[in-house]
Motif scaffolding. Structure first.
Motif, mmCIF file in Angstrom:
data_model
loop_
_atom_site.group_PDB
_atom_site.id
_atom_site.type_symbol
_atom_site.label_atom_id
_atom_site.label_comp_id
_atom_site.label_asym_id
_atom_site.label_seq_id
_atom_site.Cartn_x
_atom_site.Cartn_y
_atom_site.Cartn_z
ATOM 1 N N ARG A 65 0.874 -1.165 0.000
ATOM 2 C CA ARG A 65 0.000 0.000 0.000
ATOM 3 C C ARG A 65 0.907 1.208 0.000
ATOM 4 N NH1 ARG A 65 -4.594 -0.648 2.362
ATOM 5 N NH2 ARG A 65 -3.685 -2.263 3.671
ATOM 6 N N SER A 68 1.538 7.221 2.371
ATOM 7 C CA SER A 68 1.159 8.623 2.147
ATOM 8 C C SER A 68 2.246 9.584 2.585
ATOM 9 C CB SER A 68 -0.103 8.974 2.912
ATOM 10 O OG SER A 68 -1.092 8.030 2.710
ATOM 11 N N VAL A 87 -16.990 18.428 15.752
ATOM 12 C CA VAL A 87 -17.399 17.056 15.531
ATOM 13 C C VAL A 87 -18.819 16.777 16.025
ATOM 14 C CG1 VAL A 87 -16.505 16.018 17.633
ATOM 15 C CG2 VAL A 87 -16.364 14.767 15.485
ATOM 16 N N ALA A 93 -21.363 17.763 9.963
ATOM 17 C CA ALA A 93 -21.265 16.387 9.480
ATOM 18 C C ALA A 93 -21.808 16.289 8.052
ATOM 19 C CB ALA A 93 -22.038 15.456 10.405
ATOM 20 N N GLU A 97 -19.569 15.161 4.765
ATOM 21 C CA GLU A 97 -19.979 14.062 3.891
ATOM 22 C C GLU A 97 -20.038 14.492 2.438
ATOM 23 O OE1 GLU A 97 -23.480 12.062 5.107
ATOM 24 O OE2 GLU A 97 -22.599 11.359 6.989
ATOM 25 N N TYR A 100 -16.236 15.115 0.858
ATOM 26 C CA TYR A 100 -15.425 13.953 0.474
ATOM 27 C C TYR A 100 -15.495 13.648 -1.028
ATOM 28 C CZ TYR A 100 -13.516 12.046 4.833
ATOM 29 O OH TYR A 100 -12.778 11.839 5.961
ATOM 30 N N PRO A 101 -16.696 13.391 -1.561
ATOM 31 C CA PRO A 101 -16.743 13.064 -2.995
ATOM 32 C C PRO A 101 -16.274 14.213 -3.872
ATOM 33 C CG PRO A 101 -18.963 13.266 -2.064
ATOM 34 C CD PRO A 101 -18.019 13.300 -0.917
ATOM 35 N N LEU A 112 -9.140 15.317 8.122
ATOM 36 C CA LEU A 112 -10.092 15.894 9.065
ATOM 37 C C LEU A 112 -9.393 16.286 10.353
ATOM 38 C CD1 LEU A 112 -12.590 15.550 7.510
ATOM 39 C CD2 LEU A 112 -13.224 13.602 8.941
ATOM 40 N N LEU B 85 -14.707 7.093 12.558
ATOM 41 C CA LEU B 85 -16.000 7.360 13.188
ATOM 42 C C LEU B 85 -17.060 7.580 12.134
ATOM 43 C CD1 LEU B 85 -16.258 11.057 14.341
ATOM 44 C CD2 LEU B 85 -14.513 10.227 12.783
ATOM 45 N N VAL B 87 -19.446 10.156 11.147
ATOM 46 C CA VAL B 87 -19.383 11.568 11.480
ATOM 47 C C VAL B 87 -20.727 12.124 11.963
ATOM 48 C CG1 VAL B 87 -19.814 12.528 9.206
ATOM 49 C CG2 VAL B 87 -18.192 13.642 10.706
ATOM 50 N N SER B 113 -10.783 9.625 10.348
ATOM 51 C CA SER B 113 -11.251 9.236 9.031
ATOM 52 C C SER B 113 -12.733 8.944 9.144
ATOM 53 C CB SER B 113 -10.483 8.008 8.553
ATOM 54 O OG SER B 113 -10.680 7.800 7.176
ATOM 55 N N ALA B 114 -13.514 9.552 8.294
ATOM 56 C CA ALA B 114 -14.962 9.447 8.434
ATOM 57 C C ALA B 114 -15.541 8.317 7.610
ATOM 58 C CB ALA B 114 -15.624 10.762 8.034
ATOM 59 N N HIS B 115 -16.428 7.613 8.263
ATOM 60 C CA HIS B 115 -17.247 6.646 7.550
ATOM 61 C C HIS B 115 -18.559 7.373 7.311
ATOM 62 C CE1 HIS B 115 -19.937 3.390 6.831
ATOM 63 N NE2 HIS B 115 -20.512 3.495 8.011
ATOM 64 N N ALA B 116 -19.106 7.261 6.126
ATOM 65 C CA ALA B 116 -20.327 7.993 5.791
ATOM 66 C C ALA B 116 -21.023 7.277 4.641
ATOM 67 C CB ALA B 116 -19.978 9.419 5.382
ATOM 68 N N PRO B 117 -22.266 7.649 4.389
ATOM 69 C CA PRO B 117 -22.954 7.041 3.246
ATOM 70 C C PRO B 117 -22.143 7.224 1.955
ATOM 71 C CG PRO B 117 -24.494 8.321 4.561
ATOM 72 C CD PRO B 117 -23.139 8.550 5.148
ATOM 73 N N THR B 118 -21.446 8.347 1.873
ATOM 74 C CA THR B 118 -20.667 8.623 0.668
ATOM 75 C C THR B 118 -19.261 8.043 0.736
ATOM 76 O OG1 THR B 118 -19.953 10.706 1.634
ATOM 77 C CG2 THR B 118 -21.849 10.797 0.169
ATOM 78 N N ARG B 119 -18.958 7.349 1.824
ATOM 79 C CA ARG B 119 -17.582 6.878 1.979
ATOM 80 C C ARG B 119 -17.575 5.577 2.767
ATOM 81 N NH1 ARG B 119 -12.656 8.756 5.082
ATOM 82 N NH2 ARG B 119 -10.979 8.722 3.564
ATOM 83 N N LYS B 123 -12.746 2.267 2.731
ATOM 84 C CA LYS B 123 -11.974 3.392 2.234
ATOM 85 C C LYS B 123 -11.416 4.205 3.392
ATOM 86 C CE LYS B 123 -12.513 6.126 -1.870
ATOM 87 N NZ LYS B 123 -13.538 6.466 -2.891
ATOM 88 N N GLU B 126 -8.532 2.215 4.794
ATOM 89 C CA GLU B 126 -7.379 2.247 3.877
ATOM 90 C C GLU B 126 -6.618 3.563 4.021
ATOM 91 O OE1 GLU B 126 -6.441 -0.091 1.717
ATOM 92 O OE2 GLU B 126 -8.192 -1.280 1.106
ATOM 93 N N ALA B 127 -7.367 4.622 4.133
ATOM 94 C CA ALA B 127 -6.737 5.936 4.252
ATOM 95 C C ALA B 127 -5.858 5.991 5.497
ATOM 96 C CB ALA B 127 -7.802 7.027 4.303
#
Lengths: 350, 350
Positions: A65, A68, A87, A93, A97, A100-101, A112, B85, B87, B113-119, B123, B126-127
């Motif tokens: 991997r 970074s 937070v 929040a 979200e 990110y994209p 973050l 988390l 977010v 590092s955020a876990h979200a519907p968009t992420r 991922k 991994e980050a």
DNA sequence: AACGGAAACTAGAGCGCTCTACTAGAGCGC
DNA sequence: GCGCTCTAGTAGAGCGCTCTAGTTTCCGTT
């Protein structure tokens, strides 16, 4: 001596974690140079389809991997955008979200950093700076302008929701006054005249909301009726305002809360006191946080355009990066009144 | 030519951002070696008090800030803890706030590092891995166990609130059954027999809460009375459950919600329907999120020991780092019932 | 005055990447 | 057969720091 190949997988089974493989290891396994592996992982031109596949396969087998830290160090540009948020704040929040994209699309990573009671925003910002972020996006920062002025010297800064005039900070925010005006117009159209505003004190955007409220009331010839109650952007303050109006017996026919959280606190407090919304009092929030949409709340509120704010924050940062000479921009977004179930004509008093 | 010194401050005033100063620059300014500056910034022994002051002063004048990427790269250990988390989740926010000071105390940095519907959580993980985190703390992760098994090979992983048996993941969580039992005991002591549980479905800890509820009811000879309503850990599900009980006319005398958010949704929905809490129905939540404490909510709830969870997460990660050979630990914390205003004896039916 | 040893300081080799400059060889027109 | 371009690949110099193995300085001793 032992074959080098048997090392990474086996090693000393569970007692010692295998050293993480590097590009060198991948290169050796495929029998190419390190530089070529780099080319493959950067998706840069200069490697054949066949090689790419071989490299990727070898990397996968090795569990390689990219690092970074090394990547950032070697690159002149880090391709990292730093984002500071509080937070606890659901509106923040939402924004994160959406960011990110947006960042991914332009090839940037997001870092973050949380602002919290236990962590001063200066510290959060320093951390981002230390990680070499190319630009910072600060969400509703409650930060000392003098400090920001310093930061702007080093890196572009975009503030979302709060303006910092004369600091060089770029701004993305909502036309608060416009949102408030829509809310007041809506209430007046329903027949309300006695409309109270619960203030957001030092919360992002609240000064403009307060001014917007006064102006809108004046616009309807209701300057005399305008009433601003102290408060802030928490549920607690909405509840406190409700109690005060209940106790004083000065409950208006409509309330314009400083934000949704405040509105929800208000809603809750009056409901439990047997006062009905919107039967006895109409209520409008601000932000349109997810909870406002819930079936049991159905809050009429002013929606901030979150996806657009996110997109603009990223864009603004990039633009400034491309042209460091340009003047700081201020992007103003149009809010939208979302009429749901907490507003209705006032009860006719007879 | 120009003096090198005039460069950093002046440069091309605002059109081109000055290149950030490095240790070399600081060293040159003071007239010492780069290594000595490093010593000063690491707070390592080997520099006189006088030199330290000079170096720090020069760094300040230059606006020098250590580069985390270079630091991480050069160090064998990164001294970074990765935290994932969701977010949006206020309980996660609480934990993160508590983790920051805890990590700082042991000299670690935190990377969020955020876990979200968009992420996807993969991922997010991994980050963190890419940034060379020494260990990961995953808050309420809804992650595929097979994936985690892979990750554990590379780095210690601590899961907060959710167990991953046989994956090598360390766990810190609350004795859910104990918390639920306290809640049921409390309600039974008040005289309740008809106690409904709103389920948390796949939410962290909900399976254990459900089992705990059934067992506690059985313990009071109330096995027959036990009723579990479908739901999840959102306000919406609490409101939906309320509506269902209202519609069916099967409102119990007490409700044990899957978590606080669910409880608040329930509270709100019944309040608006004119059903009083705790007069008509008692309500107990779970988590004790900040909003539960608010004056207008005053939710009786089971408090998870957040500061302790944060401390233990960090500790567990470090312990594993020190002794990679040891078996994965499971830290179980005792919850505490916080009795507030939403529970009371049932209304006597006559 | 010579010595020993601690404290203060330095040299320089990495850490794991990226990126510029370079080479090798294939294909091609004339 | 010549030079030309193009693609695939390599060498090697950094990026800004840490850290080991020295070296120098400055004491107090004997």
């Amino acid at each position: 001596m032992g074959t080098p190949e048997s090392d990474p997988a086996g090693g000393t089974p569970r007692t010692r974690r295998a050293k993480r493989p590097t590009m060198e290891d991948v290169a050796a396994r495929v029998g190419v140079s390190r530089a070529l592996v780099s080319v493959v992982f950067r998706d840069a031109p200069g490697a054949s389809r066949e090689t790419r596949e071989k490299v990727l396969r070898a990397a996968d087998e090795l569990g390689y991997r990219p690092d970074s830290a090394a990547r950032v160090l070697a690159r002149s540009r880090s391709r990292i955008l730093g984002v500071m948020l509080t937070v606890r704040n659901p509106f923040h929040a939402d924004l994160v979200e959406a960011i990110y994209p947006e960042a991914e699309q332009v090839g940037y990573d997001i870092l973050l950093s949380a602002h919290a009671p236990t962590r001063h925003s200066h510290k959060a910002i320093e951390a981002l700076l230390g990680h070499r972020c190319e630009a910072l996006i600060l969400i509703g920062p409650e930060t000392d302008p003098a400090f920001l002025t310093e930061v702007v010297r080093q890196v572009p800064v975009v503030s979302v929701g709060r303006r910092f005039p004369d600091t060089g900070v770029e701004t993305v925010h909502t036309a608060e006054a416009k949102g408030v005006r829509q809310a007041v117009d809506h209430l007046v159209a329903l027949g309300h005249r006695d409309i109270v505003h619960i203030d957001g004190s030092r919360g992002a955007g609240s000064a403009e909301r307060r001014r917007g409220y006064r102006k809108a009331m004046r616009g309807h010839g209701l300057a005399e009726a305008a009433r601003v109650l102290p408060g802030d952007h928490t549920e607690e303050s909405g509840a406190a305002a409700a109690r005060r109006l209940l106790d004083e017996g000065t409950m208006p026919t409509a309330v314009l809360a400083g934000n949704d959280r405040c509105a929800i606190g208000f809603l809750d407090a009056v409901s439990r006191a047997g006062v009905h919304v919107p039967g006895d009092v109409s209520l409008v929030g601000y932000d349109d946080i997810p909870i406002a949409r819930l079936s049991h709340i159905e809050l009429t509120t002013v929606r901030q355009n979150v996806p657009r704010m996110a997109a603009l924050s990223v864009r603004t940062a990039l633009n400034r990066l491309e042209d460091p000479g340009r003047a700081p921009q201020e992007a103003v977004l149009t809010p939208e009144l979302i009429v749901r179930g907490t507003t209705a004509p006032p009860r006719t008093r007879d």
